[in-house]
Design an enzyme around this catalytic site. Structure first.
Site, PDB file in Angstrom:
ATOM      1  N   LYS A 102      -6.969   4.305   8.471  1.00  0.00           N
ATOM      2  CA  LYS A 102      -5.963   5.214   7.935  1.00  0.00           C
ATOM      3  C   LYS A 102      -6.455   6.668   7.968  1.00  0.00           C
ATOM      4  CE  LYS A 102      -3.668   1.878   4.851  1.00  0.00           C
ATOM      5  NZ  LYS A 102      -3.573   1.347   3.468  1.00  0.00           N
TER       6      LYS A 102
ATOM      7  N   SER B 119       0.794  -1.230   0.000  1.00  0.00           N
ATOM      8  CA  SER B 119       0.000   0.000   0.000  1.00  0.00           C
ATOM      9  C   SER B 119       0.829   1.284   0.000  1.00  0.00           C
ATOM     10  CB  SER B 119      -0.987   0.007   1.164  1.00  0.00           C
ATOM     11  OG  SER B 119      -0.363   0.396   2.344  1.00  0.00           O
TER      12      SER B 119
HETATM   13 CA    CA Z   1       0.948   4.354   2.075  1.00  0.00          CA
END
Ligand code: CA
Ligand code: CA
Ligand code: CA
Ligand code: CA
Ligand code: CA
Ligand code: CA
Ligand code: CA
Ligand code: CA
Ligand code: CA
Ligand code: CA
Ligand code: CA
Ligand code: CA
Lengths: 199, 199, 199, 199, 199, 199
Positions: free
Chosen positions: A139, A96
Site C-alpha cells: 500500500k 480496511s
Molecule cells: Ca483503505
C-alpha cells in the site's frame, strides 16, 4: 491504463484509501453524496459483504455520536446517503477501507474539507477503535506512485512501517491513530468545502 | 441478423453506447422512460450487477445535482424511471455504459434532444468524474459499421485512439471529456424533443 | 399429448405467440387478467428473468404511453395485473414474447378483441421498437400445425421468411412491423370482447 | 407407513388430488384455511416454484371472477389464505394440482362441501382452461388403492384412460372437463359445510 | 457433553419433542415467547425450510381456530412470536416437530402449563390432523435416556410401538392421537403457569 | 499481527467473548450501540446465520423480560440496535457468543458497566437457560494470553475445566452459570458507564 492518481479534494466526501489486491497495492477513492430522502444508504462499486459492513458501521457510529460530532440528529432522516468506490469492474472487499469511509461520511455531513495529499487504511469498530490491517508495504508503494504525501494508519501498524527500508519512505509523513476521534482530527480540516451545502 | 444500426434520436432518453463483448465491439442503446409513480427505478435488459450500479450512480448524481441541472427536486418522487438496454437475450455487464446512462437520464428529465450520430463509452463516478474504459479499438470499429459520426470518450482514453491506424478513424470526430458536466455539454442539445413531456 | 392448438380468442388478454425450444417450434399463449388491487404485477408460468423483463417492459411502455392509448392513468393503480404463460412444467425464457405480451396487456386494458388466427413473435424495446428474433423457420412450421392463418414478425425478420421454401408458407399471411404502434394496429380489432369489463 | 387414504371431506378447503412421483402414483390433500388478515397468501408443504404458481393462478382467477362466483370482492382484503399440502418431508412440484387448488379455494371462500370420494388432477390456466397432465395410469392405480370412487380429469386426458385395461377402471366414474366452470360444477356440492364460517 | 435432559416445565411455551438424527434419537425443546409487537413470527435454532413451515402451520391453525381455543383474535396483532429450538450448532429439519410446536404456541397464548414428563413427535396438517413420522424406535430410546414418562404419537404410529420389544417400553405411557384437539387435551393442563402473563 | 488484548470496558455494550477457531482459541469483542430509530436490529462483523440468531434470541429475551430488567418497553421502538463483532476479515459463526451478546445488550440498554477483566462463552436459549459449548481448553489458553482474570461458563462446562491441568488455570477465577439471570449478576456491575446515555 493509468487510472490511479491523487487529486486535490475540493469536494466533500471524497477520500483517498489504500487497497491491497492480488496484483499489489493500489489507491482507491471513497466517494459519498447526499440527496433528499428518508435515510436510505446505497452502496455501489462492486463491493463485497465485509466492505459494505464497513460503510454501515461508519454510518451507525456517526448516528450514535451525532451530538459529539455537532450534527443534528434529524439530518439522517432527511437525506439518503450513497457511497461509491470507483472502478466498478474490480470487485472489492475487506474491512480496511473503514477509516476512509468514516472520513468520507463525516466530511459529507459536516461539509468540511479533507486534508490534502492524505491517504489512509484501517479497520473501524463500532465503539470507535481503529484496528490494524494487512498489506502495508504494498500500500505504501502504491501511495508513493500516486504522489501521496501523508499516510494515516492504525498505531498497531507502526511495526509494519518500521520493517520497510527507509529509502522507500522518503517524502512520506505518517500519522498513527488508535481511535476514530484521532482519525477525524488528522483527516478533516476546519475549512468548509467550496459551495458547501447547508444541511 | 443485423440488429445494430444508428437511428436518429427523436425521442428523449435514447442514447447510443459502445460495448465490448467476447465477439468484438458492438453498439447498444440505452433507453429510459418515465411513468407516474413514486420514484422507483427499474432496470431491464439482462443487466449484471455492475451495469445496474451505473444506472444507480447516474440517477443519484442527478438527484444530488438537481438544482445545478435545473430540475425540480420533487420530480424524482413523482415519477418512476425505467432504464432498458435492448437485446434481452444478451447478458450485459460492466461500468462502461455509465456516461451513456447519465446522458439518457438527463435527456429524459430535461426532455432535451441528444446530439445526432453520437456514440459514447465511459465509466462515471459519484463525484462527477469520467473514467477510462477498455476495448476502445473494437468499439471504434463497431461505431463505424453503424455509421456513427462522433464519439465521446474519457480524456484518459485519448492514448488508445492515438494507437489506432489513422485510416480506421476517418470520418470520425472525437470528444474527450473529464467530468460529467462536459459529457452533458457534448451530448445534449438545447432543443427539446418533439412532443416533449411537461414534467 | 396434444396441448397446442389455436382457439378463437373471445377473451381479453389471450394472445398466441410463437416459441422456439430445443425440440423445435411451438405455439404458446399469453394470458393476462386484472383484479382489483394497487398496481402489482404478477408473472407465472415458469418464466426466466428475460421473459419476465419483457412483461415489465410492456407494462411500463403502456403506462408511459397511457394517454396515447386512450387509457386513464389511474387505471394502473386500481388493478393488479397477472400475466401467465400456460404449461407450467416447461421453463420458458427469452425476449421473443415481447410483442405478444404487449398485445395481451393492451387488449386487457382496452378490453378489445385480438385478431383471429394470428400468432406473433418479436422483441420489444422501451422506446417502442420491435426487434427481430431467432428460430423463425421452426416457429412457422409450428404455427401451421396449429392452423394459424396470419403471422406478425419484425420487419428485420422478413429475410428469414424469404429463405423458407414457398410451399411451407402456403395459406399464411405475414405482417412485418417496425414499432409497437404497428403491432397494435395489426393485432387488435376495434371490437370489444363479449362481457367487456368497465375499467 | 400408510399415510394415504381418503377421508370424508366435512371441512371446507380440503380436496383430494392425484400426484405422480418417482415411486409411482399417490394421492395428496390440498388444505386451505382463512384467518383474519390483509390478503396475504401463504403456501407450505415443501412446494416447488411451479406448484406455488398454481396456487397463485387459482387465487387470481377467483379474484378476477369474484362476481361470477358470488363472492364479495372485499373478502380478499379481509382474510389471509394459507394453502398446505401435507407430508412436508416430501418435496412436491409441477402444475398438476391446479384444479385441486382451485377447488380448495372456492370451497373455502364459499364454505361449500366438496363432493365425496372424488379425486382430481389437471393444470389450470389464467383464462379458465384445464390442461392435460401426465402419469395418468399411475395416478388411477393410487386412487383405487385409496378407495376413491370418482375422478376428474382434463378432456384431453380421456385418451390416456382409454389406453388403460378396463379391469383397472372397475368401480371408477370419470368426469372429463375443459374449463374451470366445469371443475367447480363437478367438485362442489351446494351444501354448506358444518359450522360454515360467515365471511 | 450431555445437554439433553428433561426439566419440569414451569414456563409457558417450553415443550419436549423427539428428534431422529443421523446419530440416533434425541430429545429437543421447543421454546416460544411473546413480546409486544405487530404479529411478526421469528424462528431461530438453525431450522430448515420444512421445520419452519411447521411453525407457520401451527400458528395459522391457531389463528384460524382462535375462537374455539378461547383466544381473542386481536392477540395476534399485538404480540410478536419467537420460536426457538436450542442447540444452534445442530441443523434441524423435517415436519415431525409439528405437534410440539402447536403445543408450545397454545401454551404460550393461553399461559397454560404443559403436562409434566411428556415428550411428543408428529406432523400436523392445516385442517388439524396428526400424521405419523419416522424413527420411532430411536426416539423412544432417547426419551427413556432423558427420563421421560409419557409419550404422545400419531395413532398411525401405534404399529411402530408394537414392533418394539416390551422391555424397552417399561415405565412409558403412550398417548395416540389423531387430531390436534386430542394433542392439546393430552399435552396441556388446566393450570396456568406461575406468573402467567395477562395477554 | 497482535490484535487481541483485553481493554478496560469503560463503554456500555462492549463485552469480551471467547471463540474457538481452526487455529485455536481467541478472544473476541461484542460491541453494540444505539441510535435513534424504530427498533431495527443490524448485525455486522462477517457473521454466519447461527451467530446472528444468537443476537436475535438475546434481543427477544430482553424484550420479553423488559419489566423484570427494569426497562421501559417503548425503548425498543425508539432506538435501532447495531451489534458488531470486530475483525471483519474473519468469518464467525456458532451459538457460543450467546451470553456475550446478551450481556452486551443489557449493558447497552441499562448503561451499566461490564465487570472488569471478565470473558465468557455460552449458548443461550429463549427461556433463559445457558447451554455448554465446545473448545473450552483452547478458549482458556486464549483468555490467559489476553490477561483475562475471570471467566464465565455454563455449569455443564465445569467438567471441561476439571480436565485441564491446574497449572494452566492459575490466576483465573471461574463463574459457572445455569441461566441468564446469573449471567447478568456476574457480568454487570451496578455502576453506570461514564457519560451514560439517558434512554
Ligand atoms: Ca483503505
Ligand atoms: Ca486501480
Ligand atoms: Ca448487438
Ligand atoms: Ca457505453
Ligand atoms: Ca407446448
Ligand atoms: Ca412470441
Ligand atoms: Ca403419500
Ligand atoms: Ca392433483
Ligand atoms: Ca442434543
Ligand atoms: Ca418432535
Ligand atoms: Ca483475533
Ligand atoms: Ca463467546
Amino acid at each position: 491504463m493509468e487510472r490511479d492518481k491523487y487529486e486535490n479534494n475540493e469536494v466533500a466526501g471524497v477520500v483517498t484509501g489504500l487497497a491491497w489486491t492480488s496484483v499489489g497495492g493500489d489507491i482507491l477513492f471513497i466517494e459519498s453524496i447526499l440527496s433528499k430522502g428518508k435515510g436510505q444508504l446505497t452502496m455501489t462499486g462492486n463491493l463485497g459483504k465485509v466492505m459494505k459492513e464497513s460503510a454501515t458501521i461508519a454510518l451507525e457510529f456517526i448516528k450514535s455520536n451525532a451530538e459529539k460530532l455537532g450534527l443534528s440528529p434529524d439530518i439522517f432522516e432527511k437525506y439518503n446517503v450513497h457511497i461509491h468506490v470507483p472502478e466498478g469492474a474490480t470487485p472489492k472487499d475487506g474491512p480496511s477501507a473503514g477509516i476512509t469511509m468514516l472520513t468520507s461520511l463525516v466530511s459529507l455531513f459536516t461539509q468540511r474539507k479533507v486534508k490534502k495529499s492524505l491517504a489512509m487504511t484501517g479497520e473501524i469498530t463500532l465503539r470507535g477503535k481503529v484496528l490494524p490491517v494487512g498489506g502495508i508495504k504494498e500500500k505504501i508503494l502504491a501511495a508513493k506512485r500516486a504522489r501521496i504525501k501523508e499516510i494515516m494508519l492504525c498505531e498497531d501498524n507502526r511495526r509494519d512501517i518500521e520493517e520497510i527500508k527507509p529509502e522507500y519512505l522518503k517524502g512520506l509523513t505518517f500519522h498513527y491513530v488508535k481511535d476514530m476521534d484521532e482519525v477525524l482530527d488528522v483527516a478533516l480540516t476546519n475549512q468548509k468545502v467550496k459551495n458547501a451545502k447547508k444541511l
